[in-house]
Design a protein around this motif. Structure first.
Motif, PDB file in Angstrom:
ATOM      1  N   LEU A 146     -41.074  42.341  68.341  1.00 24.73           N
ATOM      2  CA  LEU A 146     -40.697  43.251  69.422  1.00 24.73           C
ATOM      3  C   LEU A 146     -39.665  42.616  70.345  1.00 24.73           C
ATOM      4  CD1 LEU A 146     -44.168  44.769  70.409  1.00 24.73           C
ATOM      5  CD2 LEU A 146     -42.336  45.862  69.097  1.00 24.73           C
ATOM      6  N   TYR A 147     -39.585  41.288  70.316  1.00 24.14           N
ATOM      7  CA  TYR A 147     -38.621  40.576  71.161  1.00 24.14           C
ATOM      8  C   TYR A 147     -37.382  40.138  70.383  1.00 24.14           C
ATOM      9  CZ  TYR A 147     -42.600  40.415  74.331  1.00 24.14           C
ATOM     10  OH  TYR A 147     -43.657  40.762  75.135  1.00 24.14           O
ATOM     11  N   HIS A 148     -37.256  40.613  69.144  1.00 26.68           N
ATOM     12  CA  HIS A 148     -36.072  40.309  68.345  1.00 26.68           C
ATOM     13  C   HIS A 148     -34.959  41.267  68.756  1.00 26.68           C
ATOM     14  CE1 HIS A 148     -34.024  40.198  64.120  1.00 26.68           C
ATOM     15  NE2 HIS A 148     -33.350  39.518  65.032  1.00 26.68           N
ATOM     16  N   VAL A 149     -33.974  40.750  69.472  1.00 27.78           N
ATOM     17  CA  VAL A 149     -32.844  41.560  69.936  1.00 27.78           C
ATOM     18  C   VAL A 149     -31.547  40.817  69.654  1.00 27.78           C
ATOM     19  CG1 VAL A 149     -34.160  42.742  71.732  1.00 27.78           C
ATOM     20  CG2 VAL A 149     -33.008  40.594  72.276  1.00 27.78           C
ATOM     21  N   GLN A 150     -30.467  41.592  69.604  1.00 30.84           N
ATOM     22  CA  GLN A 150     -29.135  41.024  69.445  1.00 30.84           C
ATOM     23  C   GLN A 150     -28.195  41.697  70.446  1.00 30.84           C
ATOM     24  OE1 GLN A 150     -27.864  38.661  67.698  1.00 30.84           O
ATOM     25  NE2 GLN A 150     -29.397  38.147  66.151  1.00 30.84           N
ATOM     26  N   PRO A 151     -27.470  40.891  71.245  1.00 33.46           N
ATOM     27  CA  PRO A 151     -27.520  39.440  71.381  1.00 33.46           C
ATOM     28  C   PRO A 151     -28.904  38.983  71.827  1.00 33.46           C
ATOM     29  CG  PRO A 151     -25.616  40.373  72.544  1.00 33.46           C
ATOM     30  CD  PRO A 151     -26.486  41.509  72.166  1.00 33.46           C
ATOM     31  N   ILE A 174     -26.303  48.194  85.021  1.00 36.29           N
ATOM     32  CA  ILE A 174     -27.461  47.821  84.215  1.00 36.29           C
ATOM     33  C   ILE A 174     -27.654  48.893  83.160  1.00 36.29           C
ATOM     34  CG2 ILE A 174     -29.957  47.453  84.206  1.00 36.29           C
ATOM     35  CD1 ILE A 174     -29.755  46.498  87.085  1.00 36.29           C
ATOM     36  N   ALA A 175     -27.764  48.482  81.896  1.00 34.13           N
ATOM     37  CA  ALA A 175     -27.905  49.419  80.782  1.00 34.13           C
ATOM     38  C   ALA A 175     -29.273  49.257  80.133  1.00 34.13           C
ATOM     39  CB  ALA A 175     -26.808  49.180  79.743  1.00 34.13           C
ATOM     40  N   SER A 176     -29.733  50.305  79.466  1.00 33.68           N
ATOM     41  CA  SER A 176     -31.012  50.206  78.756  1.00 33.68           C
ATOM     42  C   SER A 176     -30.862  49.465  77.431  1.00 33.68           C
ATOM     43  CB  SER A 176     -31.569  51.602  78.476  1.00 33.68           C
ATOM     44  OG  SER A 176     -30.776  52.285  77.531  1.00 33.68           O
ATOM     45  N   HIS A 177     -29.692  49.531  76.819  1.00 31.91           N
ATOM     46  CA  HIS A 177     -29.458  49.036  75.461  1.00 31.91           C
ATOM     47  C   HIS A 177     -30.569  49.546  74.546  1.00 31.91           C
ATOM     48  CE1 HIS A 177     -27.569  47.011  72.301  1.00 31.91           C
ATOM     49  NE2 HIS A 177     -28.167  45.824  72.368  1.00 31.91           N
ATOM     50  N   HIS A 178     -30.807  50.830  74.632  1.00 34.07           N
ATOM     51  CA  HIS A 178     -31.870  51.513  73.886  1.00 34.07           C
ATOM     52  C   HIS A 178     -31.566  51.486  72.386  1.00 34.07           C
ATOM     53  CE1 HIS A 178     -34.881  54.578  73.004  1.00 34.07           C
ATOM     54  NE2 HIS A 178     -33.968  55.406  72.527  1.00 34.07           N
ATOM     55  N   GLN A 179     -32.423  50.847  71.610  1.00 36.28           N
ATOM     56  CA  GLN A 179     -32.269  50.779  70.156  1.00 36.28           C
ATOM     57  C   GLN A 179     -33.616  51.070  69.491  1.00 36.28           C
ATOM     58  OE1 GLN A 179     -30.179  46.802  69.845  1.00 36.28           O
ATOM     59  NE2 GLN A 179     -28.887  47.991  68.490  1.00 36.28           N
ATOM     60  N   PRO A 180     -33.930  52.350  69.290  1.00 30.83           N
ATOM     61  CA  PRO A 180     -35.211  52.696  68.674  1.00 30.83           C
ATOM     62  C   PRO A 180     -35.199  52.472  67.172  1.00 30.83           C
ATOM     63  CG  PRO A 180     -33.931  54.680  69.073  1.00 30.83           C
ATOM     64  CD  PRO A 180     -33.130  53.536  69.639  1.00 30.83           C
ATOM     65  N   HIS A 181     -36.358  52.103  66.631  1.00 27.86           N
ATOM     66  CA  HIS A 181     -36.500  51.913  65.182  1.00 27.86           C
ATOM     67  C   HIS A 181     -37.817  52.536  64.720  1.00 27.86           C
ATOM     68  CE1 HIS A 181     -33.081  49.253  64.839  1.00 27.86           C
ATOM     69  NE2 HIS A 181     -33.585  48.408  65.724  1.00 27.86           N
ATOM     70  N   GLU A 182     -37.839  52.904  63.452  1.00 29.28           N
ATOM     71  CA  GLU A 182     -39.101  53.352  62.874  1.00 29.28           C
ATOM     72  C   GLU A 182     -40.064  52.170  62.811  1.00 29.28           C
ATOM     73  OE1 GLU A 182     -38.131  54.740  59.007  1.00 29.28           O
ATOM     74  OE2 GLU A 182     -37.533  52.792  58.246  1.00 29.28           O
ATOM     75  N   GLY A 196     -33.761  44.986  68.345  1.00 28.35           N
ATOM     76  CA  GLY A 196     -33.627  46.072  69.305  1.00 28.35           C
ATOM     77  C   GLY A 196     -34.937  46.470  69.941  1.00 28.35           C
ATOM     78  N   ILE A 197     -34.821  47.056  71.138  1.00 24.43           N
ATOM     79  CA  ILE A 197     -35.968  47.537  71.907  1.00 24.43           C
ATOM     80  C   ILE A 197     -35.740  48.996  72.280  1.00 24.43           C
ATOM     81  CG2 ILE A 197     -37.174  47.346  74.128  1.00 24.43           C
ATOM     82  CD1 ILE A 197     -36.766  44.352  74.032  1.00 24.43           C
ATOM     83  N   SER A 198     -36.749  49.810  72.074  1.00 26.36           N
ATOM     84  CA  SER A 198     -36.714  51.205  72.527  1.00 26.36           C
ATOM     85  C   SER A 198     -37.077  51.207  74.004  1.00 26.36           C
ATOM     86  CB  SER A 198     -37.712  52.049  71.719  1.00 26.36           C
ATOM     87  OG  SER A 198     -37.733  53.381  72.191  1.00 26.36           O
ATOM     88  N   SER A 199     -36.112  51.487  74.872  1.00 25.90           N
ATOM     89  CA  SER A 199     -36.353  51.202  76.290  1.00 25.90           C
ATOM     90  C   SER A 199     -35.824  52.240  77.264  1.00 25.90           C
ATOM     91  CB  SER A 199     -35.733  49.841  76.644  1.00 25.90           C
ATOM     92  OG  SER A 199     -34.361  49.820  76.324  1.00 25.90           O
ATOM     93  N   VAL A 200     -35.096  53.247  76.814  1.00 31.52           N
ATOM     94  CA  VAL A 200     -34.442  54.145  77.774  1.00 31.52           C
ATOM     95  C   VAL A 200     -35.455  54.876  78.641  1.00 31.52           C
ATOM     96  CG1 VAL A 200     -34.277  56.146  76.202  1.00 31.52           C
ATOM     97  CG2 VAL A 200     -32.602  55.844  78.036  1.00 31.52           C
ATOM     98  N   GLN A 201     -36.623  55.207  78.093  1.00 34.43           N
ATOM     99  CA  GLN A 201     -37.610  55.968  78.857  1.00 34.43           C
ATOM    100  C   GLN A 201     -38.188  55.155  80.008  1.00 34.43           C
ATOM    101  OE1 GLN A 201     -40.374  58.145  76.424  1.00 34.43           O
ATOM    102  NE2 GLN A 201     -41.803  58.476  78.094  1.00 34.43           N
ATOM    103  N   PHE A 264     -41.774  59.728  74.473  1.00 30.12           N
ATOM    104  CA  PHE A 264     -40.948  60.734  73.813  1.00 30.12           C
ATOM    105  C   PHE A 264     -40.078  60.151  72.703  1.00 30.12           C
ATOM    106  CE2 PHE A 264     -41.903  62.510  77.981  1.00 30.12           C
ATOM    107  CZ  PHE A 264     -42.326  63.786  77.633  1.00 30.12           C
ATOM    108  N   SER A 265     -39.730  58.887  72.817  1.00 27.90           N
ATOM    109  CA  SER A 265     -38.884  58.271  71.799  1.00 27.90           C
ATOM    110  C   SER A 265     -39.622  58.177  70.468  1.00 27.90           C
ATOM    111  CB  SER A 265     -38.448  56.871  72.240  1.00 27.90           C
ATOM    112  OG  SER A 265     -37.730  56.217  71.208  1.00 27.90           O
ATOM    113  N   LYS A 266     -38.904  58.365  69.384  1.00 31.29           N
ATOM    114  CA  LYS A 266     -39.498  58.188  68.058  1.00 31.29           C
ATOM    115  C   LYS A 266     -39.595  56.714  67.682  1.00 31.29           C
ATOM    116  CE  LYS A 266     -38.268  62.722  66.228  1.00 31.29           C
ATOM    117  NZ  LYS A 266     -37.593  63.477  65.130  1.00 31.29           N
ATOM    118  N   GLY A 267     -39.011  55.857  68.504  1.00 26.70           N
ATOM    119  CA  GLY A 267     -39.120  54.422  68.290  1.00 26.70           C
ATOM    120  C   GLY A 267     -40.165  53.823  69.211  1.00 26.70           C
TER     121      GLY A 267
END
Length: 294
Positions: A146-151, A174-182, A196-201, A264-267
Motif C-alpha cells: 500500500l506504500y509502494h508509490v512512484q516517485p 497540493i495534489a492527491s496524486h490519485h492512482q486507484p488500482h484493482e 500508487g495510492i487511491s486518495s482523492v476522496q 466511492f473509488s473502485k480502488g
C-alpha cells in the motif's frame, strides 16, 4: 506513444481547450527534443508540466535509496534521480523562457532548487502529492505494498523540507496524486505490485491533519488546495468572487471522517482506510448545483 521523440500539435490542442502540456509520468530522454518542445511552447505562451525523474538513475528502483531500502533489500531510487532531472529541466526552462509547473516533488533538495529558480525570476510553480507530506520511507518496514508509490516516499528530512516549502509558498499546490488500482494489483510481492495510492476522496481530511498537527494554518492549506493549483494552470477557478463559477465545498473542520466508511473509488489501495481523520465534508457544489451531499 509518449516516447518523447515527436511533438504533438500543441497550438491546435490549446485551441481545443487544453490548458497545459506534458509527457505524462514519463520523462524526455532526448534533451534536444525537449529543448525544441519548450521553445515551441514558449513561443505561444503555453504551460508545460514536468515530472522530473532521471530514467536511468531510477530504473529498477522500488524505494528511496537509503537505510530503509538497504535494510529491506529493496532496489533504491536515489534523490539524484529527481534533482539531476530537475536541474536539467530548470536550465532548459531558463533558456527557453517557457512557463513551467513541476509536479510531485519528493525531496527537500528538489524544493530548494525550485526556490532558487523562483528567486531568479523563472516562471515556475510546483506541487507535491499530499501523502508525501505525511508518510516517509519508514512506512515500508513491513513490506506493505500500500506504500509502494512512484516517485517513492523519502526520508523524514525530505518530508520536513517539503512541508516547509508548502508553508512558505515555494510549493503552491497540493495534489492527491490519485492512482486507484484493482485489488489484485497490490496482492503480489512488493516489487511486483502496481505503485500508487487511491486518495482523492480523502484529500481534504488528510490535508486537515496538517492543520491539526500545527504544520499549516487553515487559510494557507485551503489556498494550496484551491487557488494555488488554479494559478499554476492559469485557470479562472479556486476563488470566491462575484460572477465566478459556484464551485464550492462546505465542510466542518471540527467534525471527523472515518476513512473508508463510505468509499466511492473502485480502488481500495489506500493505507489510510480505517483511520479517523479531522474534518468532514457536508456537500459539494459544481456550478451552483449540489453534486454530493453527506
Amino acid at each position: 506513444g509518449l516516447d518523447g521523440e515527436q511533438l504533438a500539435e500543441l497550438v491546435a490542442l490549446r485551441d481545443a481547450g487544453c490548458v497545459a502540456f506534458g509527457n505524462g509520468l514519463d520523462t524526455f530522454r532526448n534533451t534536444r527534443t525537449l529543448r525544441r518542445a519548450l521553445e515551441y511552447a514558449a513561443t505561444f505562451d503555453l504551460t508545460v508540466i514536468f515530472h522530473s525523474q532521471d530514467h536511468d538513475l531510477a530504473e529498477g528502483g522500488l524505494a528511496h535509496e537509503g537505510a530503509t531500502a538497504s535494510f529491506l533489500g529493496l532496489a533504491g531510487i536515489p534523490e539524484t534521480a529527481e534533482t539531476v532531472a530537475l536541474a536539467r529541466d530548470l536550465l532548459l526552462v531558463e533558456q527557453s523562457g517557457v512557463r513551467a509547473h513541476f509536479s510531485q516533488l519528493t525531496s527537500a533538495r528538489g524544493a530548494q532548487l525550485i526556490a532558487e529558480a523562483q528567486a531568479r525570476g523563472l516562471p515556475v510553480t510546483a506541487d507535491v502529492a499530499l501523502y508525501q507530506l505525511i508518510l516517509t520511507d519508514e512506512a515500508l518496514s513491513d513490506f506493505s505494498s500500500l506504500y509502494h508509490v512512484q516517485p517513492p516516499l523519502r526520508t523524514r528530512a525530505d518530508r520536513d523540507g517539503l512541508r516547509e516549502a508548502v508553508r512558505s509558498g515555494v510549493i503552491s499546490a497540493i495534489a492527491s496524486h490519485h492512482q486507484p488500482h484493482e485489488r489484485d494489483a497490490k496482492l503480489a510481492p512488493f516489487g511486483a505490485t502496481e505503485p500508487g495510492i487511491s486518495s482523492v476522496q480523502l484529500l481534504l481530511p488528510l490535508a486537515m491533519s496538517l492543520v491539526e498537527d500545527g504544520l499549516l494554518d487553515l487559510p494557507t492549506l485551503l489556498a494550496r488546495l484551491s487557488s494555488g493549483p488554479a494559478q499554476a494552470l492559469r485557470l479562472p477557478a479556486g476563488r470566491l468572487s462575484v460572477g465566478a463559477a459556484a464551485d464550492l465545498l462546505l465542510f466542518d473542520p471540527q467534525a471527523s471522517t472515518l476513512a473508508g466508511e463510505s468509499w466511492f473509488s473502485k480502488g481500495a489501495n489506500c493505507p489510510f482506510i480505517g483511520h479517523c481523520l479531522p474534518g468532514a465534508v457536508h456537500c459539494t457544489l459544481v456550478d451552483g448545483r449540489i453534486s454530493y451531499q453527506a
